[in-house]
Design a protein around this motif. Structure first.
Motif, PDB file in Angstrom:
ATOM      1  N   PHE A   8       3.439  -9.359   5.894  1.00  0.00           N
ATOM      2  CA  PHE A   8       2.526  -9.247   4.759  1.00  0.00           C
ATOM      3  C   PHE A   8       2.727 -10.353   3.722  1.00  0.00           C
ATOM      4  CE2 PHE A   8       2.704  -4.542   5.910  1.00  0.00           C
ATOM      5  CZ  PHE A   8       1.455  -4.549   6.529  1.00  0.00           C
ATOM      6  N   ASN A   9       3.787 -11.118   3.878  1.00  0.00           N
ATOM      7  CA  ASN A   9       4.109 -12.203   2.942  1.00  0.00           C
ATOM      8  C   ASN A   9       4.304 -11.668   1.525  1.00  0.00           C
ATOM      9  OD1 ASN A   9       4.742 -14.866   2.396  1.00  0.00           O
ATOM     10  ND2 ASN A   9       2.623 -15.480   2.003  1.00  0.00           N
ATOM     11  N   VAL A  10       5.108 -10.591   1.440  1.00  0.00           N
ATOM     12  CA  VAL A  10       5.432  -9.997   0.136  1.00  0.00           C
ATOM     13  C   VAL A  10       6.944  -9.940  -0.023  1.00  0.00           C
ATOM     14  CG1 VAL A  10       3.324  -8.620   0.019  1.00  0.00           C
ATOM     15  CG2 VAL A  10       5.394  -7.620   1.028  1.00  0.00           C
ATOM     16  N   GLU A  11       7.385  -9.870  -1.269  1.00  0.00           N
ATOM     17  CA  GLU A  11       8.806  -9.678  -1.550  1.00  0.00           C
ATOM     18  C   GLU A  11       9.192  -8.248  -1.203  1.00  0.00           C
ATOM     19  OE1 GLU A  11       9.793 -10.811  -5.506  1.00  0.00           O
ATOM     20  OE2 GLU A  11       8.691 -12.714  -5.404  1.00  0.00           O
ATOM     21  N   ALA A  12      10.312  -8.085  -0.518  1.00  0.00           N
ATOM     22  CA  ALA A  12      10.716  -6.760  -0.055  1.00  0.00           C
ATOM     23  C   ALA A  12      11.353  -5.924  -1.152  1.00  0.00           C
ATOM     24  CB  ALA A  12      11.680  -6.894   1.124  1.00  0.00           C
ATOM     25  N   THR A  13      11.643  -6.525  -2.293  1.00  0.00           N
ATOM     26  CA  THR A  13      12.239  -5.808  -3.421  1.00  0.00           C
ATOM     27  C   THR A  13      11.366  -6.019  -4.654  1.00  0.00           C
ATOM     28  OG1 THR A  13      13.602  -7.708  -4.028  1.00  0.00           O
ATOM     29  CG2 THR A  13      14.567  -6.124  -2.499  1.00  0.00           C
ATOM     30  N   ASN A  14      11.749  -5.304  -5.728  1.00  0.00           N
ATOM     31  CA  ASN A  14      11.093  -5.523  -7.017  1.00  0.00           C
ATOM     32  C   ASN A  14       9.598  -5.205  -6.968  1.00  0.00           C
ATOM     33  OD1 ASN A  14      11.175  -6.207  -9.734  1.00  0.00           O
ATOM     34  ND2 ASN A  14      10.669  -8.355  -9.358  1.00  0.00           N
ATOM     35  N   TYR A  15       9.266  -4.030  -6.420  1.00  0.00           N
ATOM     36  CA  TYR A  15       7.870  -3.608  -6.327  1.00  0.00           C
ATOM     37  C   TYR A  15       7.569  -2.537  -7.372  1.00  0.00           C
ATOM     38  CZ  TYR A  15       9.408   0.695  -3.962  1.00  0.00           C
ATOM     39  OH  TYR A  15       9.989   1.895  -3.660  1.00  0.00           O
ATOM     40  N   ALA A  16       6.295  -2.252  -7.553  1.00  0.00           N
ATOM     41  CA  ALA A  16       5.853  -1.265  -8.536  1.00  0.00           C
ATOM     42  C   ALA A  16       5.049  -0.159  -7.867  1.00  0.00           C
ATOM     43  CB  ALA A  16       5.007  -1.931  -9.615  1.00  0.00           C
ATOM     44  N   LEU A  17       5.131   1.025  -8.440  1.00  0.00           N
ATOM     45  CA  LEU A  17       4.268   2.143  -8.060  1.00  0.00           C
ATOM     46  C   LEU A  17       3.338   2.455  -9.214  1.00  0.00           C
ATOM     47  CD1 LEU A  17       6.680   4.804  -6.446  1.00  0.00           C
ATOM     48  CD2 LEU A  17       5.173   3.185  -5.269  1.00  0.00           C
ATOM     49  N   CYS A  18       2.083   2.648  -8.926  1.00  0.00           N
ATOM     50  CA  CYS A  18       1.109   3.041  -9.932  1.00  0.00           C
ATOM     51  C   CYS A  18       0.429   4.311  -9.468  1.00  0.00           C
ATOM     52  CB  CYS A  18       0.084   1.930 -10.139  1.00  0.00           C
ATOM     53  SG  CYS A  18      -1.179   2.328 -11.370  1.00  0.00           S
ATOM     54  N   GLY A  19       0.632   5.409 -10.195  1.00  0.00           N
ATOM     55  CA  GLY A  19       0.072   6.691  -9.786  1.00  0.00           C
ATOM     56  C   GLY A  19      -0.715   7.338 -10.908  1.00  0.00           C
ATOM     57  N   ALA A  20      -1.774   8.050 -10.528  1.00  0.00           N
ATOM     58  CA  ALA A  20      -2.626   8.732 -11.504  1.00  0.00           C
ATOM     59  C   ALA A  20      -2.684  10.221 -11.195  1.00  0.00           C
ATOM     60  CB  ALA A  20      -4.033   8.140 -11.479  1.00  0.00           C
ATOM     61  N   SER A  21      -2.626  11.034 -12.240  1.00  0.00           N
ATOM     62  CA  SER A  21      -2.768  12.480 -12.114  1.00  0.00           C
ATOM     63  C   SER A  21      -1.705  13.022 -11.153  1.00  0.00           C
ATOM     64  CB  SER A  21      -4.190  12.815 -11.670  1.00  0.00           C
ATOM     65  OG  SER A  21      -4.451  14.192 -11.798  1.00  0.00           O
ATOM     66  N   ALA A  22      -2.109  13.739 -10.090  1.00  0.00           N
ATOM     67  CA  ALA A  22      -1.118  14.211  -9.113  1.00  0.00           C
ATOM     68  C   ALA A  22      -0.412  13.039  -8.452  1.00  0.00           C
ATOM     69  CB  ALA A  22      -1.782  15.089  -8.062  1.00  0.00           C
ATOM     70  N   GLY A  23      -1.123  11.918  -8.296  1.00  0.00           N
ATOM     71  CA  GLY A  23      -0.474  10.710  -7.792  1.00  0.00           C
ATOM     72  C   GLY A  23       0.570  10.193  -8.756  1.00  0.00           C
TER      73      GLY A  23
END
Length: 259
Positions: free
Chosen positions: A169-184
């Motif tokens: 995927f050509n992404v960094e394997a660390t330092n990621y974010a989660l964005c969740g709304a409501s029940a998410g």
């Protein structure tokens, strides 16, 4: 073709590249006041209080990407999905920047009855890509196919899948974010705890959480019909277990290492 607020939802599900993956953008039948076979995005938005223009923009971006390349990936392997058919309608919609980047996982809500990515994930993808972030939109199991910890297991498996395929995927394997709304938002918040989330499943810890109007606590919220339905969707047959309410109340699990 651009999706408009006047587009019928049934026609959305016929978009190129969506065949067999309709559940990644679909809504469940039986929503009060909504007939998916007969309604436009505007009519659905008016009935549910959702913004039709942002839904249309998000769907247009999906269509553009899906018509050019595969954007849908399964984080549960075929053997898992064969043994547990309820895992078949899970997955990731993947939107890459084309350059090495950090990534964000979007976790829509829906009261643990559905996953409203149409409203709470896809409208944000294009802008996040423009900001330089690769985006993974999560479809996780919900009631009646899975109670807790099923949705957290799905998120953990998705994180493991992304990080183990970081090169692809050509992404960094660390330092990621989660964005969740409501029940998410509750799901993302739970994943940030050691006892319920990343440490329990032995996966990379999120660096930060973005929680939009999250559900946080099952304690001291009253016991209305709405709350009882929410408890049933989250906990199934164990909906009256107060120890379980406390376990999944995020304020009970946060420590100094919380993201």
């Amino acid at each position: 073709m651009k999706i408009e607020r006047s587009t019928y939802f049934k026609d959305v599900l016929k978009m190129p590249g969506l065949s067999g993956r309709e559940y990644m953008v679909g809504l469940p039948d039986g929503m009060p006041g909504i007939d998916l076979e007969k309604m436009t995005l505007k009519e659905i938005g008016d009935a549910a209080g959702w913004d039709a223009d942002s839904m249309a923009d998000g769907l247009t971006y999906i269509m553009e990407k899906a018509s050019a390349e595969n954007i849908f990936y399964d984080y549960w392997d075929e053997e898992e999905r064969r043994q547990h058919p309820e895992k078949r309608e899970t997955g990731l919609a993947v939107f890459l920047t084309g350059e090495k980047s950090k990534f964000i996982i979007l976790v829509a809500g829906g009261g643990y009855r559905m996953v409203c990515s149409l409203v709470e994930s896809y409208p944000y993808v294009k802008r996040l890509n423009e900001m330089g972030y690769s985006v993974f939109v999560l479809k996780y199991r919900t009631y009646p196919y899975a109670a807790m910890p099923g949705p957290i297991e799905d998120l953990a498996r998705a994180v493991s899948y992304i990080t183990s395929h970081a090169g692809q995927f050509n992404v960094e394997a660390t330092n990621y974010a989660l964005c969740g709304a409501s029940a998410g938002g509750h799901l993302a918040a739970a994943f940030g705890t050691k006892s319920l989330g990343y440490q329990k499943y032995g996966v990379e810890k999120p660096s930060c959480l973005f929680l939009a109007y999250p559900f946080i606590s099952y304690m001291d919220i009253g016991r209305t019909d709405t709350v009882n339905r929410m408890l049933e969707r989250a906990f199934g047959e164990r909906m009256h277990d107060e120890d379980l309410w406390r376990q999944y109340s995020i304020e009970e699990q946060v420590d100094e290492q919380y993201p």
